[in-house]
Design an enzyme around this catalytic site. Structure first.
Site, PDB file in Angstrom:
ATOM      1  N   LYS A  90       0.859  -1.179   0.000  1.00  0.00           N
ATOM      2  CA  LYS A  90       0.000   0.000   0.000  1.00  0.00           C
ATOM      3  C   LYS A  90       0.890   1.222   0.000  1.00  0.00           C
ATOM      4  CE  LYS A  90      -4.048   1.922   0.618  1.00  0.00           C
ATOM      5  NZ  LYS A  90      -3.825   2.450  -0.747  1.00  0.00           N
ATOM      6  N   LYS A 126       5.502   2.175  -3.118  1.00  0.00           N
ATOM      7  CA  LYS A 126       5.329   3.515  -3.671  1.00  0.00           C
ATOM      8  C   LYS A 126       5.480   3.413  -5.185  1.00  0.00           C
ATOM      9  CE  LYS A 126       4.482   7.740  -2.474  1.00  0.00           C
ATOM     10  NZ  LYS A 126       3.646   8.230  -1.364  1.00  0.00           N
ATOM     11  N   GLY A 165      -3.267   8.112  -4.003  1.00  0.00           N
ATOM     12  CA  GLY A 165      -2.757   9.382  -4.524  1.00  0.00           C
ATOM     13  C   GLY A 165      -1.474   9.810  -3.826  1.00  0.00           C
ATOM     14  N   ASP A 166      -0.858  10.828  -4.342  1.00  0.00           N
ATOM     15  CA  ASP A 166       0.306  11.492  -3.728  1.00  0.00           C
ATOM     16  C   ASP A 166       0.480  12.792  -4.515  1.00  0.00           C
ATOM     17  OD1 ASP A 166       2.605  11.131  -1.720  1.00  0.00           O
ATOM     18  OD2 ASP A 166       3.733  11.616  -3.524  1.00  0.00           O
ATOM     19  N   SER A 376      -6.980   5.253   4.018  1.00  0.00           N
ATOM     20  CA  SER A 376      -7.005   4.405   2.825  1.00  0.00           C
ATOM     21  C   SER A 376      -7.286   2.960   3.215  1.00  0.00           C
ATOM     22  CB  SER A 376      -5.656   4.466   2.107  1.00  0.00           C
ATOM     23  OG  SER A 376      -5.583   5.595   1.285  1.00  0.00           O
TER      24      SER A 376
HETATM   25  P1  NDP Z   1      -0.177  17.864  -3.719  1.00  0.00           P
HETATM   26  O1  NDP Z   1       0.332  17.627  -5.086  1.00  0.00           O
HETATM   27  O2  NDP Z   1      -1.633  17.937  -3.485  1.00  0.00           O
HETATM   28  O3  NDP Z   1       0.477  19.197  -3.113  1.00  0.00           O
HETATM   29  C1  NDP Z   1       1.840  19.380  -3.004  1.00  0.00           C
HETATM   30  C2  NDP Z   1       2.111  20.828  -2.658  1.00  0.00           C
HETATM   31  O4  NDP Z   1       3.498  21.014  -2.461  1.00  0.00           O
HETATM   32  C3  NDP Z   1       1.689  21.789  -3.746  1.00  0.00           C
HETATM   33  O5  NDP Z   1       1.309  23.012  -3.182  1.00  0.00           O
HETATM   34  C4  NDP Z   1       2.971  21.941  -4.564  1.00  0.00           C
HETATM   35  O6  NDP Z   1       3.053  23.167  -5.260  1.00  0.00           O
HETATM   36  C5  NDP Z   1       4.024  21.872  -3.480  1.00  0.00           C
HETATM   37  N1  NDP Z   1       5.252  21.249  -4.017  1.00  0.00           N
HETATM   38  C6  NDP Z   1       5.367  20.022  -4.605  1.00  0.00           C
HETATM   39  N2  NDP Z   1       6.637  19.802  -4.989  1.00  0.00           N
HETATM   40  C7  NDP Z   1       7.310  20.901  -4.633  1.00  0.00           C
HETATM   41  C8  NDP Z   1       8.673  21.286  -4.756  1.00  0.00           C
HETATM   42  N3  NDP Z   1       9.576  20.464  -5.320  1.00  0.00           N
HETATM   43  N4  NDP Z   1       9.023  22.496  -4.256  1.00  0.00           N
HETATM   44  C9  NDP Z   1       8.116  23.320  -3.682  1.00  0.00           C
HETATM   45  N5  NDP Z   1       6.817  23.004  -3.544  1.00  0.00           N
HETATM   46  C10 NDP Z   1       6.429  21.822  -4.005  1.00  0.00           C
HETATM   47  O7  NDP Z   1       0.490  16.711  -2.805  1.00  0.00           O
HETATM   48  P2  NDP Z   1       0.055  16.218  -1.369  1.00  0.00           P
HETATM   49  O8  NDP Z   1      -0.470  17.355  -0.568  1.00  0.00           O
HETATM   50  O9  NDP Z   1      -0.753  15.006  -1.541  1.00  0.00           O
HETATM   51  O10 NDP Z   1       1.453  15.733  -0.782  1.00  0.00           O
HETATM   52  C11 NDP Z   1       2.337  16.618  -0.077  1.00  0.00           C
HETATM   53  C12 NDP Z   1       3.342  15.799   0.705  1.00  0.00           C
HETATM   54  O11 NDP Z   1       2.638  14.967   1.650  1.00  0.00           O
HETATM   55  C13 NDP Z   1       4.206  14.831  -0.106  1.00  0.00           C
HETATM   56  O12 NDP Z   1       5.464  14.704   0.538  1.00  0.00           O
HETATM   57  C14 NDP Z   1       3.458  13.514   0.015  1.00  0.00           C
HETATM   58  O13 NDP Z   1       4.291  12.405  -0.197  1.00  0.00           O
HETATM   59  C15 NDP Z   1       3.006  13.610   1.467  1.00  0.00           C
HETATM   60  N6  NDP Z   1       1.881  12.765   1.828  1.00  0.00           N
HETATM   61  C16 NDP Z   1       0.684  12.867   1.175  1.00  0.00           C
HETATM   62  C17 NDP Z   1      -0.378  12.091   1.578  1.00  0.00           C
HETATM   63  C18 NDP Z   1      -1.733  12.241   0.981  1.00  0.00           C
HETATM   64  O14 NDP Z   1      -2.668  11.621   1.498  1.00  0.00           O
HETATM   65  N7  NDP Z   1      -1.926  13.044  -0.034  1.00  0.00           N
HETATM   66  C19 NDP Z   1      -0.238  11.083   2.640  1.00  0.00           C
HETATM   67  C20 NDP Z   1       1.040  11.132   3.327  1.00  0.00           C
HETATM   68  C21 NDP Z   1       2.053  11.922   2.898  1.00  0.00           C
HETATM   69  P3  NDP Z   1       2.153  23.450  -6.566  1.00  0.00           P
HETATM   70  O15 NDP Z   1       0.799  23.817  -6.028  1.00  0.00           O
HETATM   71  O16 NDP Z   1       2.849  24.565  -7.235  1.00  0.00           O
HETATM   72  O17 NDP Z   1       2.135  22.174  -7.338  1.00  0.00           O
END
Ligand code: NDP
Length: 444
Positions: A90, A126, A165-166, A376
């Site tokens: 997962k 992943k 998702g991620d 999830s």
């Molecule tokens: P999203 O794509 O929804 O959002 C990511 C955010 O971070 C956006 O605002 C994006 O900017 C910004 N971002 C992404 N890459 C960069 C970068 N290289 N430099 C600066 N800003 C960046 O992703 P999530 O919110 O789902 O995920 C965010 C983090 O949380 C990740 O590390 C993910 O692995 C982790 N995570 C997510 C989970 C989930 O349920 N979604 C669960 C557990 C962990 P922009 O808007 O410009 O794209």
């Protein structure tokens, strides 16, 4: 050289070209030294650490798709199935140009421990691709997702591997991926999570990571005779995790003053207007530069900077390595009390140590952001019994899981004489369950 040091040194040579993966392994191994040394001979004979750092399998494939100009485009697809000792694989699918094998392996490795901490039966994996959904039409995103799933569907299934998702993979992408899986495999099963509510999704899944982060922070503060009411919170990111972390923080009476995206960040001293951020990011998929139009008193800055403001709580919710040593110093100088990771590995090891040594309560992502994968797993349970639980029911389960995670990591840290070190606590508690199962399964 101890057993831990010798395994680390051998993978540092073998995977010298995978810096993110090595960073994640180093952080975990450092915490495990005390646990391993108690039972070193057995772990060594069973090659536990060598097995932990080597994924069960890594699938890398070509993803051809046709853009709106009729041009064939090629991306690389990945699925790293890391460890299924305690349940089916997962873990999310990341769509971002930075995706490579090192990032997939670091995320898969972290996922093994995180999933173990949830206390639910899920293994770690992943996947993703270097495809960038930004700036693509809906049709192009669909073409990519269909092609990606055409290959991925050979390796996943409701009892085998359940992606989610991620970064870059939201409700739209999950919908296209699910549609293609159903079409090719002829199976209507819970093969993906984060699905829409009309086709097997779970209430609260969208909010789960952000809400869960705040439930954990709330419990942490409660156990330190404090509460979240009136606290000033700095958040990075403006995606799924950041938005719902901000929403729950506000519901609990805190004031969120920053958010950011990949081009810049906003500072709103009066408290971020989340409805505006949601409209910009969730509806229009636009840049945060737009925020100032709706909130003229707020500031917009290009580049990085969310960690330079005065705050009580900092929640990095964007991406890996976004909170470095200078950021940690600025946060401490500004009086931060709590740093809890919404993103995966947003804080460098050096910054983590600085925060811990400065008396900041630091909670790593594998514990603090586990609410997403936990929900999830609740979605998988609902799919298996072909039922949908109410928002309140799922939310209550999420909260109880996060409270348990906090006590679990706190307790593990105490047992190994490192009270208050939640990094060690999370790594130890996650490790114990996985290793117990690995030993029971024999050499495999
Ligand atoms: P999203 O794509 O929804 O959002 C990511 C955010 O971070 C956006 O605002 C994006 O900017 C910004 N971002 C992404 N890459 C960069 C970068 N290289 N430099 C600066 N800003 C960046 O992703 P999530 O919110 O789902 O995920 C965010 C983090 O949380 C990740 O590390 C993910 O692995 C982790 N995570 C997510 C989970 C989930 O349920 N979604 C669960 C557990 C962990 P922009 O808007 O410009 O794209």
């Amino acid at each position: 050289m101890t057993y831990t040091e010798s395994v680390l040194s051998s993978i540092e040579k073998k995977y010298a070209d995978q810096p993110e993966f090595l960073q994640a392994v180093r952080e975990v191994f450092e915490s495990l030294e005390k646990v391993i040394s108690k039972n070193e001979e057995v772990y060594k004979r069973e090659a536990i650490l060598e097995r932990l750092v080597e994924p069960d399998r890594q699938i890398i494939f070509r993803v051809p798709w046709v853009d709106d100009q009729g041009q064939v485009r090629i991306n690389t697809g990945y699925r790293v199935q890391f460890n299924n000792s305690i349940g089916p694989y997962k873990g999310g699918l990341r769509l971002h140009p930075s995706v490579n094998l090192s990032i997939m392996k670091f995320l898969g490795f972290e996922q093994v421990f995180k999933n173990s901490l949830t206390s639910l039966p899920i293994g770690g994996a992943k996947g993703g691709s270097d495809f960038d959904p930004k700036g693509k039409s809906d049709r192009e995103v669909m073409a990519f997702c269909q092609s990606f799933m055409t290959e991925l569907c050979k390796y996943i299934g409701a009892d085998t591997d359940v992606p989610a998702g991620d970064i870059g993979t939201g409700a739209r992408e999950i919908g296209y991926l699910f549609g293609q899986y159903k079409r090719i495999r002829g199976l209507y099963e819970g093969v993906l999570t984060g699905k829409g509510l009309s086709y097997g999704g779970s209430l609260v899944r969208t909010q789960a990571t952000g809400y869960g982060l705040l439930y954990l922070v709330e419990e942490l503060l409660k156990c330190h005779q404090d509460n979240i009411q009136g606290k000033v919170v700095a958040i990075s990111g403006a995606g799924n995790v950041a938005i719902y972390a901000a929403e729950k923080a506000q519901q609990l009476g805190a004031k969120v003053v920053t958010m950011s995206d990949s081009t810049g960040w906003i500072y709103d001293e009066d408290g971020v207007d989340l409805a505006v951020v949601k409209e910009i990011k969730e509806v229009r998929r636009a840049r945060l530069t737009e925020y100032k139009k709706a909130r003229p008193n707020a500031q917009y800055h290009e580049g990085k900077g969310v960690w330079t403001v005065k705050c009580d709580i900092a929640l990095p919710c964007a991406t890996q390595n976004e909170l470095l040593i200078d950021d940690a110093k600025a946060l401490v100088a500004n009086g931060v009390k709590v740093v809890a990771e919404g993103a995966n590995m947003p804080t460098s090891i050096e910054a983590t140590k600085y925060l811990q040594n400065s008396g900041v309560l630091f909670v790593p992502g594998k514990a603090a952001n586990a609410g997403g994968v936990a929900t999830s797993a609740l979605e998988m349970s609902q799919n298996s019994e072909r039922l949908s639980w109410s928002f309140e029911e799922v939310d209550a389960k999420l909260k109880s899981i996060m409270v348990n995670i906090y006590h679990n990591i706190e307790d593990a840290a105490k047992r190994y004489d490192c009270e208050g070190n939640y990094v060690a606590g999370a790594n130890i508690a996650g490790f114990e369950k996985v290793v117990d199962a690995m030993m029971a399964h024999g050499a495999c």
